[in-house]
Scaffold this motif. Structure first.
Motif, PDB file in Angstrom:
ATOM      1  N   GLU A  93       0.682  -1.117  -0.029  1.00 10.09           N
ATOM      2  CA  GLU A  93      -0.152  -0.069  -0.012  1.00 10.09           C
ATOM      3  C   GLU A  93       0.757   1.287   0.066  1.00 10.09           C
ATOM      4  O   GLU A  93       0.462   2.306  -0.605  1.00 10.09           O
ATOM      5  N   ALA A  94       1.943   1.296   0.879  1.00 12.60           N
ATOM      6  CA  ALA A  94       2.787   2.253   0.869  1.00 12.60           C
ATOM      7  C   ALA A  94       3.667   2.610  -0.589  1.00 12.60           C
ATOM      8  O   ALA A  94       3.744   3.675  -1.116  1.00 12.60           O
ATOM      9  N   GLY A  95       4.034   1.595  -1.093  1.00 19.50           N
ATOM     10  CA  GLY A  95       4.549   1.613  -2.477  1.00 19.50           C
ATOM     11  C   GLY A  95       3.772   2.221  -3.561  1.00 19.50           C
ATOM     12  O   GLY A  95       3.987   2.869  -4.388  1.00 19.50           O
ATOM     13  N   GLU A  96       2.178   2.172  -3.464  1.00 21.14           N
ATOM     14  CA  GLU A  96       1.387   2.383  -4.471  1.00 21.14           C
ATOM     15  C   GLU A  96       0.770   3.782  -4.234  1.00 21.14           C
ATOM     16  O   GLU A  96       0.413   4.535  -5.151  1.00 21.14           O
ATOM     17  N   ALA A  97       1.238   4.331  -2.960  1.00 22.72           N
ATOM     18  CA  ALA A  97       0.951   5.747  -2.564  1.00 22.72           C
ATOM     19  C   ALA A  97       2.283   6.643  -2.541  1.00 22.72           C
ATOM     20  O   ALA A  97       2.694   7.115  -1.599  1.00 22.72           O
ATOM     21  N   ILE A 145      -4.154   4.966   3.814  1.00 20.42           N
ATOM     22  CA  ILE A 145      -4.178   5.376   2.439  1.00 20.42           C
ATOM     23  C   ILE A 145      -5.354   6.099   1.862  1.00 20.42           C
ATOM     24  O   ILE A 145      -6.410   5.279   2.194  1.00 20.42           O
ATOM     25  N   LYS A 146      -5.171   7.037   1.338  1.00 23.47           N
ATOM     26  CA  LYS A 146      -6.720   7.729   0.757  1.00 23.47           C
ATOM     27  C   LYS A 146      -6.559   7.832  -0.805  1.00 23.47           C
ATOM     28  O   LYS A 146      -5.556   8.169  -1.346  1.00 23.47           O
ATOM     29  N   THR A 147      -7.681   7.187  -1.311  1.00 27.75           N
ATOM     30  CA  THR A 147      -7.625   7.082  -2.931  1.00 27.75           C
ATOM     31  C   THR A 147      -8.587   8.103  -3.183  1.00 27.75           C
ATOM     32  O   THR A 147      -9.943   8.052  -3.143  1.00 27.75           O
ATOM     33  N   GLU A 148      -8.106   9.246  -4.194  1.00 26.51           N
ATOM     34  CA  GLU A 148      -9.142  10.053  -4.943  1.00 26.51           C
ATOM     35  C   GLU A 148      -8.754  10.049  -6.421  1.00 26.51           C
ATOM     36  O   GLU A 148      -7.484  10.201  -6.679  1.00 26.51           O
ATOM     37  N   ASP A 149      -9.927   9.827  -7.309  1.00 23.70           N
ATOM     38  CA  ASP A 149      -9.491  10.189  -8.750  1.00 23.70           C
ATOM     39  C   ASP A 149      -8.654   9.004  -8.960  1.00 23.70           C
ATOM     40  O   ASP A 149      -7.586   9.605 -10.256  1.00 23.70           O
ATOM     41  N   GLY A 180     -12.966   5.099   0.077  1.00 28.47           N
ATOM     42  CA  GLY A 180     -11.641   5.727  -0.487  1.00 28.47           C
ATOM     43  C   GLY A 180     -10.667   5.838   0.471  1.00 28.47           C
ATOM     44  O   GLY A 180      -9.381   6.075   0.227  1.00 28.47           O
ATOM     45  N   VAL A 181     -10.816   5.019   1.860  1.00 24.82           N
ATOM     46  CA  VAL A 181      -9.743   5.232   2.800  1.00 24.82           C
ATOM     47  C   VAL A 181      -9.500   3.894   3.173  1.00 24.82           C
ATOM     48  O   VAL A 181     -10.204   2.922   3.611  1.00 24.82           O
ATOM     49  N   GLN A 182      -8.298   3.478   2.946  1.00 26.22           N
ATOM     50  CA  GLN A 182      -7.756   2.118   3.455  1.00 26.22           C
ATOM     51  C   GLN A 182      -6.802   2.358   4.594  1.00 26.22           C
ATOM     52  O   GLN A 182      -5.875   2.527   4.698  1.00 26.22           O
ATOM     53  N   SER A 183      -7.437   1.506   5.843  1.00 28.17           N
ATOM     54  CA  SER A 183      -6.972   1.695   7.035  1.00 28.17           C
ATOM     55  C   SER A 183      -5.808   0.831   7.089  1.00 28.17           C
ATOM     56  O   SER A 183      -5.821  -0.263   6.455  1.00 28.17           O
ATOM     57  N   LEU A 184      -4.737   0.993   7.834  1.00 26.94           N
ATOM     58  CA  LEU A 184      -3.697   0.115   7.965  1.00 26.94           C
ATOM     59  C   LEU A 184      -3.328  -0.358   9.383  1.00 26.94           C
ATOM     60  O   LEU A 184      -2.106  -0.917   9.876  1.00 26.94           O
ATOM     61  N   ALA A 185      -4.388   0.017  10.148  1.00 30.49           N
ATOM     62  CA  ALA A 185      -4.259  -0.508  11.546  1.00 30.49           C
ATOM     63  C   ALA A 185      -4.648  -2.096  11.875  1.00 30.49           C
ATOM     64  O   ALA A 185      -5.496  -2.279  11.101  1.00 30.49           O
TER      65      ALA A 185
END
Length: 203
Positions: A93-97, A145-149, A180-185
């Motif tokens: 996830e960090a690599g894609e953000a 991680i927040k994903t928009e557009d 749109g939000v991927q928690s990492l907790a």
């Protein structure tokens, strides 16, 4: 002349091979084809026992005071494969953000709702990232991680949660919007009461 060149080549090759077999400069770094040196964080078994016993003697009684039939949680177990899968997931996830760098894992002390697991104490994990300008005094923060557009960004969790009102002691902060939000907790790990007396474990 050919003999001299051959000897020189063999000499240089030997130096290169010897360099490849050098021990790591820092503990924890693997040698090439060799074992991994113990990290600096490793402590002696007896030191671990002393720390665990000290908690049981000095802290647990405070938590248990004035609470009938209450025993302080003394340990939690995390399945090894589950932990490896979690680390692989947050790396992905960090690599894609924008390839945000994970600077560490923060362990939060927490408590279940009274309706779940007897309201026992627990912990959850969250990766942290650099919060300030590199080189500045800073305190790294947990992120999601927040994903928009179609674009993913690492966002401090403080910007994603409902914060308590002034004077409130609410501890159950929740995400207002999950879309749109991927928690990492990470929690959901087996919780345990004070471990039963086992002569093969820390006492």
């Amino acid at each position: 002349m050919k003999t001299i060149k051959l000897l020189a080549l063999l000499f240089v090759s030997a130096i290169i091979l010897e360099g490849c077999n050098e021990k790591p400069a820092h503990p924890g770094e693997p040698t090439v084809g060799g074992p991994i040196a113990p990290p600096k964080t490793i402590i002696d078994v007896q030191e671990a026992e002393d720390m665990y016993h000290r908690y049981g003697k000095d802290i647990a009684p405070i938590l248990e005071k004035n609470k009938s039939n209450f025993k302080a949680t003394r340990s939690l177990s995390i399945d090894y494969k589950t932990l490896k899968d979690y680390i692989a997931f947050i790396d992905q996830e960090a690599g894609e953000a924008d390839s945000i760098e994970i600077t560490g894992l923060r362990i939060y002390f927490a408590k279940y709702d009274d309706s779940l697991n007897d309201g026992r104490a627990t912990v959850f994990l969250n990766p942290i990232m650099e919060a300030g300008t590199r080189g500045d005094l800073r305190d790294d923060v947990s992120f999601a991680i927040k994903t928009e557009d179609g674009k993913s960004t690492a966002v401090p969790v403080g910007k994603l949660i409902k914060k308590p009102t002034t004077g409130s002691n609410r501890a159950d902060l929740t995400m207002p919007i999950q879309n749109g939000v991927q928690s990492l907790a990470s929690n959901k790990s087996p919780w345990t009461p004070p471990p039963p007396k086992n002569e093969d474990d820390y006492q």
